[in-house]
Design a protein around this motif. Structure first.
Motif, short mmCIF file in Angstrom:
data_model
loop_
_atom_site.label_atom_id
_atom_site.label_comp_id
_atom_site.label_asym_id
_atom_site.label_seq_id
_atom_site.Cartn_x
_atom_site.Cartn_y
_atom_site.Cartn_z
N GLU A 165 0.81 -1.22 0.00
CA GLU A 165 0.00 0.00 0.00
C GLU A 165 0.85 1.27 0.00
OE1 GLU A 165 -2.66 -0.18 3.27
OE2 GLU A 165 -3.81 -1.88 2.49
N SER A 166 2.08 1.18 0.53
CA SER A 166 2.91 2.37 0.68
C SER A 166 3.61 2.78 -0.61
CB SER A 166 3.96 2.14 1.76
OG SER A 166 4.91 1.17 1.34
N ARG A 167 3.65 1.90 -1.59
CA ARG A 167 4.34 2.21 -2.84
C ARG A 167 3.73 1.39 -3.97
NH1 ARG A 167 10.10 0.93 -0.84
NH2 ARG A 167 10.71 1.42 -2.98
N SER A 168 4.19 1.59 -5.17
CA SER A 168 3.62 0.87 -6.30
C SER A 168 3.89 -0.63 -6.21
CB SER A 168 4.19 1.41 -7.61
OG SER A 168 5.59 1.24 -7.65
N ALA A 169 5.06 -0.99 -5.68
CA ALA A 169 5.44 -2.40 -5.50
C ALA A 169 5.19 -3.21 -6.77
CB ALA A 169 4.68 -3.01 -4.32
N LYS A 170 5.70 -2.69 -7.88
CA LYS A 170 5.49 -3.35 -9.17
C LYS A 170 6.17 -4.72 -9.24
CE LYS A 170 5.14 1.07 -11.61
NZ LYS A 170 5.76 1.96 -12.62
N ASN A 171 7.14 -4.92 -8.37
CA ASN A 171 7.89 -6.17 -8.42
C ASN A 171 7.37 -7.21 -7.41
OD1 ASN A 171 8.77 -4.67 -6.22
ND2 ASN A 171 10.85 -5.50 -6.29
N VAL A 172 6.16 -7.01 -6.86
CA VAL A 172 5.60 -7.92 -5.87
C VAL A 172 4.23 -8.42 -6.34
CG1 VAL A 172 4.79 -8.21 -3.50
CG2 VAL A 172 6.82 -6.82 -3.96
N THR A 173 4.05 -9.74 -6.34
CA THR A 173 2.75 -10.37 -6.62
C THR A 173 2.38 -11.21 -5.41
OG1 THR A 173 3.25 -10.49 -8.99
CG2 THR A 173 1.49 -11.91 -8.16
N TRP A 174 1.12 -11.12 -4.98
CA TRP A 174 0.69 -11.85 -3.78
C TRP A 174 -0.56 -12.66 -4.10
CZ3 TRP A 174 -0.82 -9.11 1.48
CH2 TRP A 174 -0.99 -10.09 2.47
N HIS A 175 -0.43 -13.99 -4.05
CA HIS A 175 -1.57 -14.90 -4.11
C HIS A 175 -1.98 -15.17 -2.67
CE1 HIS A 175 -0.86 -15.60 -8.39
NE2 HIS A 175 0.42 -15.78 -8.11
N ARG A 176 -2.95 -14.42 -2.20
CA ARG A 176 -3.29 -14.45 -0.78
C ARG A 176 -4.33 -15.53 -0.50
NH1 ARG A 176 -4.30 -9.06 2.93
NH2 ARG A 176 -4.13 -10.12 4.96
N GLY A 177 -4.02 -16.41 0.45
CA GLY A 177 -4.94 -17.47 0.83
C GLY A 177 -4.23 -18.81 0.85
N HIS A 178 -5.01 -19.88 0.83
CA HIS A 178 -4.48 -21.24 0.84
C HIS A 178 -4.92 -21.93 -0.45
CE1 HIS A 178 -3.35 -20.68 5.02
NE2 HIS A 178 -4.53 -20.12 5.20
N PHE A 179 -3.98 -22.63 -1.09
CA PHE A 179 -4.21 -23.13 -2.43
C PHE A 179 -3.86 -24.61 -2.54
CE2 PHE A 179 -3.34 -18.63 -2.61
CZ PHE A 179 -4.34 -18.15 -3.47
N PRO A 180 -4.43 -25.31 -3.55
CA PRO A 180 -4.13 -26.73 -3.74
C PRO A 180 -2.66 -26.95 -4.07
CG PRO A 180 -6.06 -26.07 -5.03
CD PRO A 180 -5.44 -24.82 -4.50
N THR A 181 -2.19 -28.16 -3.78
CA THR A 181 -0.79 -28.50 -4.01
C THR A 181 -0.37 -28.27 -5.45
OG1 THR A 181 -0.85 -30.14 -2.24
CG2 THR A 181 0.89 -30.38 -3.87
N ASP A 182 -1.22 -28.63 -6.40
CA ASP A 182 -0.86 -28.47 -7.81
C ASP A 182 -0.59 -27.01 -8.16
OD1 ASP A 182 -1.12 -31.17 -8.14
OD2 ASP A 182 -3.07 -31.09 -9.13
N PHE A 183 -1.41 -26.12 -7.63
CA PHE A 183 -1.20 -24.69 -7.89
C PHE A 183 0.12 -24.22 -7.29
CE2 PHE A 183 -1.45 -20.28 -6.45
CZ PHE A 183 -1.80 -19.62 -7.62
N VAL A 184 0.38 -24.65 -6.06
CA VAL A 184 1.62 -24.25 -5.38
C VAL A 184 2.83 -24.77 -6.13
CG1 VAL A 184 2.97 -24.45 -3.26
CG2 VAL A 184 0.49 -24.09 -3.13
N ALA A 185 2.78 -26.05 -6.55
CA ALA A 185 3.90 -26.64 -7.29
C ALA A 185 4.15 -25.91 -8.60
CB ALA A 185 3.64 -28.12 -7.53
N GLU A 186 3.06 -25.52 -9.27
CA GLU A 186 3.20 -24.79 -10.53
C GLU A 186 3.86 -23.43 -10.31
OE1 GLU A 186 0.41 -22.77 -14.02
OE2 GLU A 186 -0.51 -23.97 -12.43
N GLN A 187 3.44 -22.73 -9.26
CA GLN A 187 4.04 -21.43 -8.96
C GLN A 187 5.52 -21.58 -8.61
OE1 GLN A 187 2.60 -18.34 -9.23
NE2 GLN A 187 0.92 -19.47 -10.17
N ILE A 188 5.86 -22.63 -7.88
CA ILE A 188 7.26 -22.87 -7.53
C ILE A 188 8.10 -23.06 -8.78
CG2 ILE A 188 8.84 -24.54 -6.46
CD1 ILE A 188 6.67 -25.01 -4.31
N GLN A 189 7.60 -23.86 -9.71
CA GLN A 189 8.38 -24.16 -10.91
C GLN A 189 8.47 -22.98 -11.88
OE1 GLN A 189 6.64 -28.18 -12.01
NE2 GLN A 189 8.84 -28.62 -12.02
#
Length: 307
Positions: A165-189
């Motif tokens: 909120e304090s800045r544009s933070a263009k280099n930060v993406t936040w998937h907020r919450g709890h997600f299935p393993t497949d989604f997490v593994a995909e984001q990791i890779q």
């Protein structure tokens, strides 16, 4: 009887005299101490409260009932033996288990002119050190050539909220919450570097977090905080004369984390080697066949002792 986590109520019940006599051996998978998590890590209760005392008594009874208590690191075994006053010989160290992952391969080396993509996965609790990561992002600045992806939520989320909120933070993406393993593994890779834990709490020094199993299994480069567990892993690799699977920085040190990520950004060739070393360590020390062999040996030992 094998009691799965979090089975301290079942284990304590099995320890009642008129029930305990029916079983030759009780194995308790202790994984993470509920008392340690609720009172010391997440601070949901104060040690002197009645509920905290009852939880301590229940967990101690469960540990005392079991013939073998299974934990994931030697450091946790020593800690729980001391905390609950249970003989250290009762604890057996067996790695955690993760489900099979559909896609496993070496992490690709990012192009020299592309941003370095770093991912953090986990609950935002003090152990994870999210404020340390956020401070490292602030030190690096928006034009550092490093992007950050967060997957998760929790009690320390306010610091990331405030930063965004304090800045544009263009280099930060936040998937907020709890997600299935497949989604997490995909984001990791999709990342180039995976972030471990960076809090300076006592617990940081004795754990190998569950998410690091995923990072290592997926052959991803890992940066995490120094602690007894990470130092032991590095020492084991040095004795075996193999490449270390982790890039380690001091716990709670945002500047050191920022510097480590800057070095990885500028030395892309080392990322793939770090990922390969992590995958090799996973195969040798943490994989499903390793867990199966250690559990089978534990059960055979009990059978032999029973005659």
């Amino acid at each position: 009887v094998y009691v799965c986590y979090p089975g301290i109520v079942i284990a304590a019940w099995l320890g009642l005299p008129f029930i305990r006599s029916r079983y030759r051996a009780i194995y308790l998978d202790a994984f993470i101490s509920l008392y340690d998590t609720v009172i010391r890590d997440r601070r949901l209760l104060k040690p002197g409260q009645l509920a905290a005392k009852l939880l301590f008594a229940l967990e101690r009874k469960a540990l005392a009932t079991a013939a073998s208590v299974i934990v994931d690191t030697p450091e946790n075994a020593d800690h729980y033996a001391s905390l609950f006053n249970v003989p250290a010989a009762r604890f057996q160290v067996v790695p955690l288990s993760i489900p099979p992952l559909a896609s496993i391969g070496a992490a690709p080396t990012p192009a020299a002119n592309s941003p370095l993509r770093c991912i953090f996965v986990g609950t935002f609790v003090p152990l994870q050190g999210v404020p340390v990561i956020v401070e490292a992002i602030r030190l690096l600045g928006d034009e550092s050539g490093i992007e950050f992806v967060f997957v998760g939520d929790g009690q320390d989320a306010a610091c990331l909220d405030a930063y965004i909120e304090s800045r544009s933070a263009k280099n930060v993406t936040w998937h907020r919450g709890h997600f299935p393993t497949d989604f997490v593994a995909e984001q990791i890779q999709r990342a180039d570097v995976c972030l471990g834990v960076f809090g300076d709490a006592e617990k940081t020094r004795r754990v190998l977090p569950y998410k690091l199993y995923y990072y290592l299994a997926l052959a991803m480069p890992v940066v995490t905080a120094s602690g007894a567990t990470s130092e032991r892993i590095l020492a084991e690799c040095a004795r075996q004369e193999v490449s270390p699977p982790l890039s380690v920085v001091p716990a709670g040190d945002a500047a050191a984390l920022a510097n480590a990520l800057s070095r990885l950004r500028d030395d892309r060739s080392g990322l793939a080697a770090l990922g390969r070393a992590g995958r090799q360590y996973y195969e040798n020390a943490l994989s499903a066949p390793v867990v199966e062999r250690q559990l089978e040996a534990l059960f055979e030992l009990t059978e032999t002792a029973d005659g």
